[in-house]
Motif scaffolding. Structure first.
Motif, PDB file in Angstrom:
ATOM      1  N   GLU A   7     -12.063   2.635   2.976  1.00 16.29           N
ATOM      2  CA  GLU A   7     -11.904   2.921   1.551  1.00 16.29           C
ATOM      3  C   GLU A   7     -10.764   2.109   0.948  1.00 16.29           C
ATOM      4  O   GLU A   7     -10.876   1.575  -0.160  1.00 16.29           O
ATOM      5  CB  GLU A   7     -11.657   4.414   1.327  1.00 16.29           C
ATOM      6  N   MET A   8      -9.640   2.009   1.665  1.00 17.27           N
ATOM      7  CA  MET A   8      -8.515   1.237   1.135  1.00 17.27           C
ATOM      8  C   MET A   8      -8.878  -0.233   1.014  1.00 17.27           C
ATOM      9  O   MET A   8      -8.563  -0.882   0.012  1.00 17.27           O
ATOM     10  CB  MET A   8      -7.286   1.434   2.034  1.00 17.27           C
ATOM     11  N   THR A  43     -11.405   2.668  -6.854  1.00 14.81           N
ATOM     12  CA  THR A  43     -10.451   3.322  -7.767  1.00 14.81           C
ATOM     13  C   THR A  43     -11.129   4.542  -8.378  1.00 14.81           C
ATOM     14  O   THR A  43     -11.441   4.574  -9.566  1.00 14.81           O
ATOM     15  CB  THR A  43      -9.984   2.359  -8.859  1.00 14.81           C
ATOM     16  N   TRP A  56     -10.929   5.926   6.329  1.00 15.17           N
ATOM     17  CA  TRP A  56      -9.756   5.778   5.465  1.00 15.17           C
ATOM     18  C   TRP A  56      -9.477   4.297   5.196  1.00 15.17           C
ATOM     19  O   TRP A  56      -9.312   3.877   4.045  1.00 15.17           O
ATOM     20  CB  TRP A  56      -8.559   6.435   6.150  1.00 15.17           C
ATOM     21  N   GLN A  67      -6.714   5.526  -5.856  1.00 12.62           N
ATOM     22  CA  GLN A  67      -7.885   6.224  -5.344  1.00 12.62           C
ATOM     23  C   GLN A  67      -7.446   7.562  -4.767  1.00 12.62           C
ATOM     24  O   GLN A  67      -6.289   7.740  -4.392  1.00 12.62           O
ATOM     25  CB  GLN A  67      -8.595   5.408  -4.251  1.00 12.62           C
ATOM     26  N   THR A  68      -8.376   8.499  -4.701  1.00 15.56           N
ATOM     27  CA  THR A  68      -8.118   9.793  -4.077  1.00 15.56           C
ATOM     28  C   THR A  68      -9.225  10.061  -3.075  1.00 15.56           C
ATOM     29  O   THR A  68     -10.412   9.971  -3.409  1.00 15.56           O
ATOM     30  CB  THR A  68      -8.080  10.925  -5.113  1.00 15.56           C
ATOM     31  N   LEU A  69      -8.841  10.378  -1.855  1.00 16.34           N
ATOM     32  CA  LEU A  69      -9.791  10.699  -0.793  1.00 16.34           C
ATOM     33  C   LEU A  69      -9.674  12.177  -0.466  1.00 16.34           C
ATOM     34  O   LEU A  69      -8.604  12.653  -0.079  1.00 16.34           O
ATOM     35  CB  LEU A  69      -9.503   9.862   0.453  1.00 16.34           C
ATOM     36  N   VAL A  97       0.547   5.417   0.303  1.00 16.42           N
ATOM     37  CA  VAL A  97      -0.328   6.543   0.615  1.00 16.42           C
ATOM     38  C   VAL A  97       0.469   7.822   0.360  1.00 16.42           C
ATOM     39  O   VAL A  97       1.451   8.088   1.048  1.00 16.42           O
ATOM     40  CB  VAL A  97      -0.813   6.503   2.077  1.00 16.42           C
ATOM     41  N   VAL A 106       0.859  -1.189   0.000  1.00 21.44           N
ATOM     42  CA  VAL A 106       0.000   0.000   0.000  1.00 21.44           C
ATOM     43  C   VAL A 106       0.894   1.238   0.000  1.00 21.44           C
ATOM     44  O   VAL A 106       1.845   1.306   0.780  1.00 21.44           O
ATOM     45  CB  VAL A 106      -0.937   0.042   1.223  1.00 21.44           C
ATOM     46  N   CYS A 130      -3.087   5.215  -2.644  1.00 16.22           N
ATOM     47  CA  CYS A 130      -4.083   6.147  -2.113  1.00 16.22           C
ATOM     48  C   CYS A 130      -3.544   7.570  -2.111  1.00 16.22           C
ATOM     49  O   CYS A 130      -2.559   7.866  -1.425  1.00 16.22           O
ATOM     50  CB  CYS A 130      -4.488   5.732  -0.696  1.00 16.22           C
ATOM     51  N   ASN A 131      -4.178   8.443  -2.869  1.00 17.07           N
ATOM     52  CA  ASN A 131      -3.861   9.870  -2.833  1.00 17.07           C
ATOM     53  C   ASN A 131      -4.655  10.542  -1.716  1.00 17.07           C
ATOM     54  O   ASN A 131      -5.862  10.315  -1.585  1.00 17.07           O
ATOM     55  CB  ASN A 131      -4.248  10.551  -4.154  1.00 17.07           C
ATOM     56  N   MET A 163      -2.901  -1.078  -3.313  1.00 17.56           N
ATOM     57  CA  MET A 163      -3.625   0.185  -3.346  1.00 17.56           C
ATOM     58  C   MET A 163      -2.646   1.339  -3.349  1.00 17.56           C
ATOM     59  O   MET A 163      -1.649   1.325  -2.625  1.00 17.56           O
ATOM     60  CB  MET A 163      -4.555   0.303  -2.126  1.00 17.56           C
TER      61      MET A 163
END
Length: 797
Positions: free
Chosen positions: A492-493, A498, A489, A454-456, A362, A360, A413-414, A411
């Motif tokens: 979502e991960m 995506t 968070w 993905q972007t949160l 981030v 992962v 993750c942005n 993953m």
């Protein structure tokens, strides 16, 4: 502007429009939203006469010149700023920014830096004049992007995701320049003729912040509430999680959660080696504060003071890193710190060689140095964006450079922000630009290389993160509790989404009228009724000076709504009810808040005067112009509101006073006379009330000449047939009953009230009592006085 409180939750609100809050009470559970492109109608007309001279900015010279030539052919005066073409500063009324449109993106491409530098310099030329512009939409900034025509929110390939930098820049800029009209127009191809024709059509139609053109269809973005999908990815002790910039704030909160709850090995990074032996590390918080004050006091010049403060800021960051990592080690958590500037390609490569292949990643690194654009150097803006954009490119390149790393990655993750999606606080333009670029880069990585990206987009975390001024931040949007944030968070991960996901709670009080355009396409947001109420009485803004004045025009049509369909008539003609007009005046005054949007409650209206003849409505519409002027007086913040009728004649005036707290019940010096022997007359020879929409009072029969009535519990839906009917702050039935009683004695051309005092609950008056002469009234809700009218008179002149 801020006249009700949400502390404690559920407390009755006096003003339902802009909800005030304390920083301690404005932490709310957030809602999860995703954005979807939906077809939308094209602009009806382009008011090109309002455009004025404009500037076309772009990094592709041929594209910029082509767009400019086409616009000139349409009769517009156009300058161009492009590589090798530097125009002399001029009084541009607007800027069309082509930025990096026309170039295809590849990770590590650095052309965006010079393009952003150019944009910032051109905007800086106009910033002082635009900041002083009092006319709504009196200046404008239109950004062109090439991300498929649907702003990247579909499955189509994205040619240039870095257009997201300028999309975030535009939405951040409107926070600082409240009369600036902004729009981001996305295309599916960089065709100069098509871009120019669409830009020409969109100019003057400032309906949405973002629109797109794919094929022959025009699109806008719609935000829809969705629950998180079920988990499909496992996290455990075998997982290696790499978090850029994760040694402090929200990044470290996630690191702790992953290490504690799932047993992951988490590598967090910072730009420099972790300090160990510095003497200021050994100080406790009180001693460090004393040390900080001494260092500041020892500065001998303004330059020296700035340097000292920067050193102290960095020392505070390093203290936090040292504390976090040391505490995690002592707790037995598998959290490792590595020095790595994610914007440095060589350092990122060395990091991957050292830690191995993460499961992962981030990308959390970011900086926030809040200053208005006029105070930022172009290189400062570029450096802030660089952390997000180049950091992303360096991390992605390391994954793509090795098939084993690519296969291992679960993953990417942005960590984005609402600052990019909806515009951040004043001073966050570059922060917004970098974060908005991340979302589009995530789309690009997934569609181009199949990366699970993905972007949160987060709101401010409660007293955690890089936000410099938390107390100011919560005036823009409610915060999220850290425990809720890390839970969402990891959800979502593990769900493996995506896409871009936005988390947002309540909309704060730091709003300007132009910001409303960013919220019209929300579905399921709890603040939509409040925002639509604001817009309903606001109408079309003509002039706005924050904390000083606002002028707007709103049109009411006879028969268009239940409360306008003969509910009140003047000489047999449908008219605007007095209660609706007073609500309109209160709503418009909300926008003229004291500097800084402190919590304020509307406590009274004084010197209220309404001319009945000016309230008559026509089926084709009657236009009312509102003008509200604010001032800080010895009695507190006051806003004087004047409303002009269709022919420019005075329709109403009032002065509204605000205070930190609502009036106490004792402020409503009330007498409760027995009811009269017979119900009072309602209206006079020329004024009539039907009571069908607003409701009829049920008068009590008694003695001694006083008036008393029970009022029905009406709703906003009784008055307005629209999805989000504007909610009244003062019970319409109570106001209309008092005015109708006072009007019974004469021909009535004007109503005046010396003073209206309202407390929380004034919108729910269930009993109205008045003096025998009908000049003084008290409204009660559940036997508690919440409304008082003093000196009510209806006269013939």
């Amino acid at each position: 502007m801020t006249v009700a409180t949400v502390s404690p939750p559920g407390a009755p609100a006096l003003r339902p429009h802009l909800v005030s809050f304390t920083t301690e009470s404005f932490v709310r559970p957030v809602e999860r939203f995703v954005w979807t492109p939906v077809p939308a109608a094209r602009p009806v007309t382009a008011r090109v006469a309002d455009v004025g001279p404009l500037l076309v900015v772009g990094n592709d010279v041929a594209l910029a010149e082509g767009v400019a030539a086409r616009l000139r052919a349409r009769g517009l005066a156009v300058d161009v700023a492009a590589p090798g073409v530097e125009p002399a500063p001029a009084a541009w009324g607007g800027v069309v920014d082509l930025n990096v449109a026309g170039a295809r993106y590849s990770p590590g491409d650095g052309d965006w830096r010079s393009a952003l530098d150019r944009s910032v310099r051109m905007l800086a030329h106009r910033y002082p004049d635009w900041a002083a512009q009092p006319l709504a939409n009196g200046c404008w900034y239109l950004v062109v992007t090439v991300m498929g025509g649907k702003m990247g929110y579909d499955d189509a390939p994205i040619e240039q995701p870095l257009g997201g930098i300028w999309a975030g820049l535009a939405k951040g800029l409107v926070r600082e320049l409240p009369n600036l009209a902004i729009k981001v127009v996305d295309f599916d191809r960089p065709d100069a003729v098509r871009i120019a024709d669409v830009v020409h059509a969109e100019l003057g139609s400032w309906d949405q912040f973002e629109v797109g053109y794919a094929g022959d269809e025009r699109y806008v973005l719609e935000a829809r509430r969705q629950d998180a999908p079920e988990p499909r990815l496992d996290l455990g002790a075998d997982d290696l999680v790499l978090i850029s910039g994760g040694a402090r704030g929200v990044g470290f909160a996630l690191a702790e959660h992953l290490a504690r709850e799932f047993g992951c090995h988490v590598v967090v990074t910072g730009r420099s080696a972790m300090s160990i032996d510095e003497p200021w590390l050994a100080l406790d918080d009180a001693a460090f504060e004393e040390y900080r004050r001494a260092e500041v006091a020892a500065a001998t010049s303004a330059t020296g003071l700035r340097e000292v403060r920067e050193v102290l800021r960095r020392q505070a960051e390093l203290r936090a890193v040292h504390h976090n990592v040391t505490a995690a080690r002592d707790a037995g958590l598998r959290i490792t710190y590595r020095a790595c500037d994610c914007a440095d390609e060589a350092q990122v490569a060395a990091l991957f060689d050292t830690v191995g292949a993460p499961t992962v990643i981030v990308h959390n690194a970011g900086i926030d140095l809040p200053k208005r654009l006029a105070e930022k150097r172009p290189e400062e803006v570029v450096d802030t964006v660089d952390v997000k954009v180049t950091g992303f490119a360096n991390l992605v390149n390391q994954v793509l450079a090795d098939d084993g790393r690519r296969a291992t990655l679960k993953m990417f993750c942005n960590v984005g922000s609402l600052a990019g999606r909806l515009g951040g606080m004043v001073g966050q333009i570059d922060y917004a630009a970098g974060n908005e670029a991340l979302a589009r880069l995530g789309f690009w990585a997934h569609r181009t290389h199949g990366l699970p990206a993905q972007t949160l987009c987060w709101p401010t975390w409660e007293r955690l993160g890089v936000i410099t001024n938390y107390d100011n931040a919560v005036r823009y949007v409610s915060t999220i509790a850290p425990d809720d944030g890390v839970r969402r968070w990891t959800d979502e991960m593990r769900a493996g989404t995506t896409s871009e996901v936005m988390f947002i709670g309540r909309i704060g009080v730091a709003l300007v009228p132009s910001m409303l355009r960013g919220f019209w396409r929300f579905t399921g947001h709890p603040d939509l009724p409040r925002l639509h109420s604001l817009a309903h009485f606001l109408g079309e803004v003509e002039l706005f000076e924050p904390f000083a004045q606002l002028r707007s025009a709103v049109t009411h049509r006879a028969g268009d709504q239940p409360c306008l369909a003969g509910e009140f008539t003047v000489d047999g003609v449908p008219a605007l009810p007095v209660s609706v007009l007073i609500e309109q005046m209160c709503s418009v005054a909300d926008w003229v808040a004291p500097p800084g949007w402190p919590r304020r409650h509307l406590v009274e209206l004084s010197d209220v005067s309404v001319q009945f003849d000016a309230l008559r409505l026509r089926e084709e519409g009657t236009r009312f112009v509102n003008h509200a002027v604010g001032a800080d007086t010895p009695n507190g913040w006051t806003v004087t509101v004047a409303v002009l009728g269709d022919g420019g004649e005075p329709a109403a005036t009032a002065t509204l006073r605000y205070a930190e707290d609502p009036p106490e019940p004792s402020a409503l010096a009330a007498t409760f006379p027995p009811a009269a022997d017979a119900p009072p007359r309602s209206g006079g020879p020329r004024l009539r009330w039907s009571g069908l929409a607003i409701g009829r009072p049920r008068w009590r029969v008694g003695h001694d000449g006083g008036h008393s009535a029970d009022l029905s519990a009406g709703t906003a839906a009784d008055l307005w047939t629209m999805p989000f009917p504007p909610t009244a702050a003062i019970c319409p039935t109570a106001l209309e009953a008092a005015v109708a009683t006072a009007a019974a004695a004469g021909t009535g051309r004007r109503v005046s009230v010396q003073r209206i005092v309202a407390r929380p609950g004034a919108q729910r008056v269930d009993r109205l009592v008045g003096s025998s002469d009908g000049r003084h009234w008290t409204g009660l809700a559940a036997d508690e006085p919440v409304l008082q009218l003093t000196g009510l008179r209806v006269t013939g002149g």
